[in-house]
Design a protein around this motif. Structure first.
Motif, PDB file in Angstrom:
ATOM      1  N   ALA A   1      16.180 -72.007  15.423  1.00 58.78           N
ATOM      2  CA  ALA A   1      16.669 -71.751  16.411  1.00 58.78           C
ATOM      3  C   ALA A   1      16.790 -73.160  17.314  1.00 58.78           C
ATOM      4  O   ALA A   1      17.746 -73.803  17.307  1.00 58.78           O
ATOM      5  CB  ALA A   1      16.765 -70.670  17.673  1.00 58.78           C
ATOM      6  N   PHE A   2      15.428 -74.209  17.572  1.00 64.71           N
ATOM      7  CA  PHE A   2      15.032 -74.995  18.143  1.00 64.71           C
ATOM      8  C   PHE A   2      15.373 -76.362  17.927  1.00 64.71           C
ATOM      9  O   PHE A   2      15.809 -77.104  18.055  1.00 64.71           O
ATOM     10  CB  PHE A   2      14.032 -74.854  18.856  1.00 64.71           C
ATOM     11  CG  PHE A   2      13.343 -76.145  20.342  1.00 64.71           C
ATOM     12  CD1 PHE A   2      14.309 -76.506  20.550  1.00 64.71           C
ATOM     13  CD2 PHE A   2      12.543 -77.258  18.655  1.00 64.71           C
ATOM     14  CE1 PHE A   2      13.917 -78.023  22.025  1.00 64.71           C
ATOM     15  CE2 PHE A   2      12.617 -78.657  19.548  1.00 64.71           C
ATOM     16  CZ  PHE A   2      12.931 -78.824  20.898  1.00 64.71           C
TER      17      PHE A   2
ATOM     18  N   MET B   1      17.883 -76.131  15.416  1.00 67.73           N
ATOM     19  CA  MET B   1      19.242 -76.336  14.948  1.00 67.73           C
ATOM     20  C   MET B   1      20.026 -76.329  16.008  1.00 67.73           C
ATOM     21  O   MET B   1      21.120 -77.084  15.976  1.00 67.73           O
ATOM     22  CB  MET B   1      20.111 -74.665  14.609  1.00 67.73           C
ATOM     23  CG  MET B   1      19.374 -74.694  13.098  1.00 67.73           C
ATOM     24  SD  MET B   1      20.372 -75.009  12.016  1.00 67.73           S
ATOM     25  CE  MET B   1      18.965 -75.626  11.264  1.00 67.73           C
ATOM     26  N   PHE B   2      19.254 -76.014  17.238  1.00 67.01           N
ATOM     27  CA  PHE B   2      19.731 -76.519  18.669  1.00 67.01           C
ATOM     28  C   PHE B   2      20.026 -78.425  18.571  1.00 67.01           C
ATOM     29  O   PHE B   2      21.194 -79.230  18.329  1.00 67.01           O
ATOM     30  CB  PHE B   2      19.238 -75.982  19.333  1.00 67.01           C
ATOM     31  CG  PHE B   2      19.322 -76.932  21.424  1.00 67.01           C
ATOM     32  CD1 PHE B   2      20.714 -76.496  21.362  1.00 67.01           C
ATOM     33  CD2 PHE B   2      18.857 -77.583  21.889  1.00 67.01           C
ATOM     34  CE1 PHE B   2      20.918 -77.159  23.008  1.00 67.01           C
ATOM     35  CE2 PHE B   2      18.312 -78.035  22.815  1.00 67.01           C
ATOM     36  CZ  PHE B   2      19.981 -78.080  23.491  1.00 67.01           C
ATOM     37  N   LEU B   3      18.684 -78.683  18.082  1.00 71.92           N
ATOM     38  CA  LEU B   3      19.036 -80.055  18.185  1.00 71.92           C
ATOM     39  C   LEU B   3      19.291 -80.957  17.356  1.00 71.92           C
ATOM     40  O   LEU B   3      19.800 -82.017  17.758  1.00 71.92           O
ATOM     41  CB  LEU B   3      17.231 -80.724  17.488  1.00 71.92           C
ATOM     42  CG  LEU B   3      16.245 -80.078  19.265  1.00 71.92           C
ATOM     43  CD1 LEU B   3      15.001 -81.247  18.495  1.00 71.92           C
ATOM     44  CD2 LEU B   3      15.967 -81.626  20.121  1.00 71.92           C
TER      45      LEU B   3
ATOM     46  N   VAL C   1      22.490 -79.482  16.301  1.00 70.94           N
ATOM     47  CA  VAL C   1      23.867 -79.685  16.662  1.00 70.94           C
ATOM     48  C   VAL C   1      24.394 -80.920  17.638  1.00 70.94           C
ATOM     49  O   VAL C   1      25.044 -81.405  17.779  1.00 70.94           O
ATOM     50  CB  VAL C   1      24.234 -78.207  17.648  1.00 70.94           C
ATOM     51  CG1 VAL C   1      25.576 -78.306  17.964  1.00 70.94           C
ATOM     52  CG2 VAL C   1      24.188 -77.053  16.296  1.00 70.94           C
ATOM     53  N   LYS C   2      22.823 -80.359  18.803  1.00 71.37           N
ATOM     54  CA  LYS C   2      22.986 -81.532  19.900  1.00 71.37           C
ATOM     55  C   LYS C   2      23.658 -83.515  19.095  1.00 71.37           C
ATOM     56  O   LYS C   2      23.617 -84.023  19.939  1.00 71.37           O
ATOM     57  CB  LYS C   2      21.949 -81.365  21.210  1.00 71.37           C
ATOM     58  CG  LYS C   2      22.228 -82.489  21.540  1.00 71.37           C
ATOM     59  CD  LYS C   2      20.881 -82.222  22.622  1.00 71.37           C
ATOM     60  CE  LYS C   2      21.354 -82.614  24.169  1.00 71.37           C
ATOM     61  NZ  LYS C   2      19.984 -82.381  25.458  1.00 71.37           N
TER      62      LYS C   2
ATOM     63  N   ASN D   1      27.120 -83.662  17.562  1.00 68.79           N
ATOM     64  CA  ASN D   1      27.304 -83.724  18.874  1.00 68.79           C
ATOM     65  C   ASN D   1      27.789 -85.064  18.898  1.00 68.79           C
ATOM     66  O   ASN D   1      28.483 -85.656  19.714  1.00 68.79           O
ATOM     67  CB  ASN D   1      27.589 -82.470  19.756  1.00 68.79           C
ATOM     68  CG  ASN D   1      28.192 -81.418  19.419  1.00 68.79           C
ATOM     69  OD1 ASN D   1      28.937 -81.667  18.773  1.00 68.79           O
ATOM     70  ND2 ASN D   1      27.256 -79.994  19.809  1.00 68.79           N
TER      71      ASN D   1
END
Length: 134
Positions: free
Chosen positions: A91-92, A94-96, A98-99, A102
């Motif tokens: 999850a971490f 994937m968050f990085l 996506v960030k 973006n």
């Protein structure tokens, strides 16, 4: 029908999703091996055992004729903790990702506001008529 399926399967978004799914599955294996081979042993040092082997005996078993213990029931919280750590890492990351994606996207500039509309042709003609009357 075959042509319609081919058009559906070759849409850009569907191919992107398929590639992402395959990469995600491969990444999950990397994270699982990282957790099992590096994180679990380090955490296991704290508990003096392998993290996956941590369990709590809920019910004692009995010994059968072959000398094997059967009927034991365990609460295997070590396996659960390992899977939670896997999830947090995935999850971490994937968050990085996506960030980062973006941030790489071109920031959309706000659309310029249309210039204030002046008087219409009819209004101008009415104004000229009124001035001529004077």
């Amino acid at each position: 029908m075959l042509k319609e399926f081919k058009e559906f399967a070759m849409k850009g978004n569907l191919v992107d999703i398929a590639v992402g799914f395959v990469m995600g599955a491969a990444f999950k294996q990397v994270v699982t091996s990282f957790t099992g081979g590096i994180v679990s042993p380090l955490i296991g040092l704290i508990f003096n055992s392998d993290l996956k082997d941590l369990k709590y005996k809920l019910k004692d078993g009995s010994v059968n004729d072959a000398g094997e213990t059967v009927g034991e029931v365990f609460l295997e919280y070590g396996t659960f903790l390992t899977n939670v750590i896997d999830f947090i890492i995935v999850a971490f990351v994937m968050f990085l990702m996506v960030k980062g994606i973006n941030k790489m996207k071109k920031k959309e500039e706000p659309a310029p506001e249309p210039a204030p509309a002046g008087p219409s042709q009819e209004e101008l003609l009415a104004e000229i008529r009124d001035l001529l009357k004077k």
